[in-house]
Scaffold this active site. Structure first.
Site, PDB file in Angstrom:
ATOM      1  N   CYS A 108      -2.882 -18.458   1.553  1.00 23.06           N
ATOM      2  CA  CYS A 108      -3.539 -19.660   1.633  1.00 23.06           C
ATOM      3  C   CYS A 108      -4.674 -20.163   1.289  1.00 23.06           C
ATOM      4  O   CYS A 108      -5.231 -19.117   0.969  1.00 23.06           O
ATOM      5  CB  CYS A 108      -2.969 -20.949   3.268  1.00 23.06           C
ATOM      6  SG  CYS A 108      -1.454 -20.890   3.684  1.00 23.06           S
ATOM      7  N   ASP A 118     -38.864 -27.221 -22.394  1.00 26.95           N
ATOM      8  CA  ASP A 118     -37.917 -28.248 -22.699  1.00 26.95           C
ATOM      9  C   ASP A 118     -39.151 -29.774 -22.623  1.00 26.95           C
ATOM     10  O   ASP A 118     -39.121 -30.078 -21.214  1.00 26.95           O
ATOM     11  CB  ASP A 118     -36.429 -28.196 -21.730  1.00 26.95           C
ATOM     12  CG  ASP A 118     -35.611 -29.756 -21.974  1.00 26.95           C
ATOM     13  OD1 ASP A 118     -36.332 -31.135 -21.262  1.00 26.95           O
ATOM     14  OD2 ASP A 118     -34.564 -29.811 -22.952  1.00 26.95           O
TER      15      ASP A 118
END
Length: 478
Positions: free
Chosen positions: A39, A420
């Site tokens: 599970c 950037d």
């Protein structure tokens, strides 16, 4: 932050299972000796006794040890482990390639060749790290793709078998019985009964639910895609993102619509063998396997970033559906037309191939990179080792472009794009000197990529912060 040995810490894993903590779904598997079922950690079933459970790093490892999947919690229908991006070792690189369908297309020899290891070395490392070898891991991936097709399509089950990558119907039937303890036809009937109606999916059109670990900043991703969209290849609205896909066996078109607890993924594929690869690429594009709680724990403790993290929870780093495309887009000022595809959701063309761009005469740098990609001298894919790929890229592009490719293609979480413009403007707006970002990044490790996204988002007008949030930011600056 979850470590690579979490599944080996049985006491900690059992505490997670007892709490049914869904944040750990996909990060390890719980298997119950008395029932023979495995599970996800948050399974709603009664918690088994501690002496009756075992923990595994992957569903393939649980299957290899004789356990079958729980039909109640569907342990394969969860976000993938964030380890595959955080880690850069052989096992993580192999898992990224396996999820992209490399074993189905090229076999274990092809997987080993892409990773630069012998088949024996690769099998030994994967078995030690993940509890299963490459064939078992690929088998688990095929079983997941098959379940999606069984439950979400009206395809004949024979077609499902080959579309999911099985070599025979017998192998398909045996795998479904072993993994799900039921037959393919029973699995389809059970899924239909849970829906209360038959699926409205026909032909090659599929509608899937892609899970993620909340919170999830969908608006930030949609804004990024809108700011960088290529006409006819991509279409962005306030609620969804659509684009074309160039895949191994054909083409596809996808539309992604975020919801509070999942992303709706509508897919049209010319060849259903590309289903698993398409889903894997879309998940990487949206960074759906990220662990936002781990990111928040680090970045939320920074006095400057804390107000942004609180105001914009769940920021994701945009990924990629194709490594070559990301590299070429970073260099192109104008994108030449690619091939036309059947139109849907406002998109009608593929991104051009490297060979097409190499012939377009778009400048020395672009032509050189495109030719290297087309001829195989430069190979940009999710299984590359980061340092090795960066070194190859630097022979063709600058360091900023190389880092951009690593961050988006490999999902590298610890890359700060200090050059950037948006990152630098965001830093200045927060009172940080852009030239000191490299030093500042030490406190943001291992989540510098996410710190960069927060800075970039803050640099944009109408970044979504309310007046109270802006006041908090200003107080931090002072």
């Amino acid at each position: 932050m979850v470590t690579e040995t979490l599944w080996r810490d049985a006491e900690r894993c059992y505490r997670v299972v007892t709490a049914r903590d869904s944040r750990f779904d996909g990060q390890f598997i719980m298997a119950v000796r008395t029932t023979g079922i495995y599970c996800r950690p948050s399974c709603p079933a009664s918690t088994p006794k501690v002496q009756n459970v075992r923990f595994f790093p992957t569903s393939a490892a649980a299957q290899a040890n004789g356990f079958r999947a729980c039909r109640r919690c569907l342990p394969d229908a969860v976000p993938g482990s964030p380890d595959w991006n955080v880690r850069a070792d052989l096992a993580a690189r192999a898992m990224r390639l396996i999820s992209d369908g490399t074993v189905e297309r090229e076999g274990v020899p092809g997987l080993a060749r892409r990773l630069g290891y012998s088949e024996r070395q690769l099998g030994r490392v994967l078995t030690a790290e993940l509890g299963a070898g490459p064939l078992a891991l690929a088998r688990a991936h095929r079983a997941h793709s098959a379940r999606l097709l069984i439950e979400m399509s009206g395809l004949p089950l024979t077609d499902v078998a080959f579309a999911a990558g099985f070599s025979s119907v017998r192998q398909f039937n045996e795998t479904i019985r072993e993994v799900f303890a039921t037959t393919p036809s029973q699995l389809r009937a059970f899924a239909a009964s849970r829906r209360g109606r038959q699926s409205d999916v026909t032909g090659t059109r599929l509608s899937l639910r892609l899970p993620f670990r909340p919170p999830f900043d969908a608006s930030g991703l949609l804004r990024f895609f809108a700011d960088n969209a290529i006409p006819d290849v991509e279409e962005v609205t306030s609620e969804s993102y659509a684009r074309t896909l160039r895949l191994a066996h054909g083409t596809g078109v996808v539309r992604l619509t975020p919801s509070p607890d999942h992303v709706r993924c509508e897919l049209m594929l010319t060849d259903l063998r590309d289903l698993g690869s398409a889903v894997s690429r879309v998940r990487r594009l949206l960074d759906l396997d990220a662990d936002p709680v781990a990111v928040t724990r680090v970045l939320g403790g920074d006095p400057v970033l804390a107000p942004l993290v609180a105001a914009m929870p769940g920021v994701r780093v945009p990924g990629a559906v194709d490594g070559e495309e990301v590299l070429l887009r970073a260099l192109l000022r104008e994108v030449p037309l690619g091939e036309e595809v059947p139109g849907e959701w406002g998109v009608t063309r593929l991104f051009p191939t490297a060979a097409q761009i190499a012939k377009a005469g778009l400048g020395e740098t672009v032509t050189g990179v495109a030719a290297a990609l087309a001829e195989g001298r430069l190979d940009v894919h999710v299984g590359r080792e980061a340092a090795e790929l960066r070194a190859e890229l630097l022979a063709y592009v600058d360091a900023s472009t190389a880092d951009h490719v690593l961050m988006r293609v490999l999902g590298a979480p610890d890359v700060l794009l200090t050059g950037d413009p948006e990152v630098r403007r965001g830093a200045e707006a927060l009172g940080l000197a852009p030239d000191t970002l490299g030093e500042r990044a030490r406190a943001w490790t291992p989540w510098c990529s996410y710190a960069g996204r927060y800075l970039a988002l803050f640099s944009l007008p109408k970044h979504g912060l309310g007046d109270d949030d802006l006041v908090a930011v200003e107080r931090r600056r002072r």
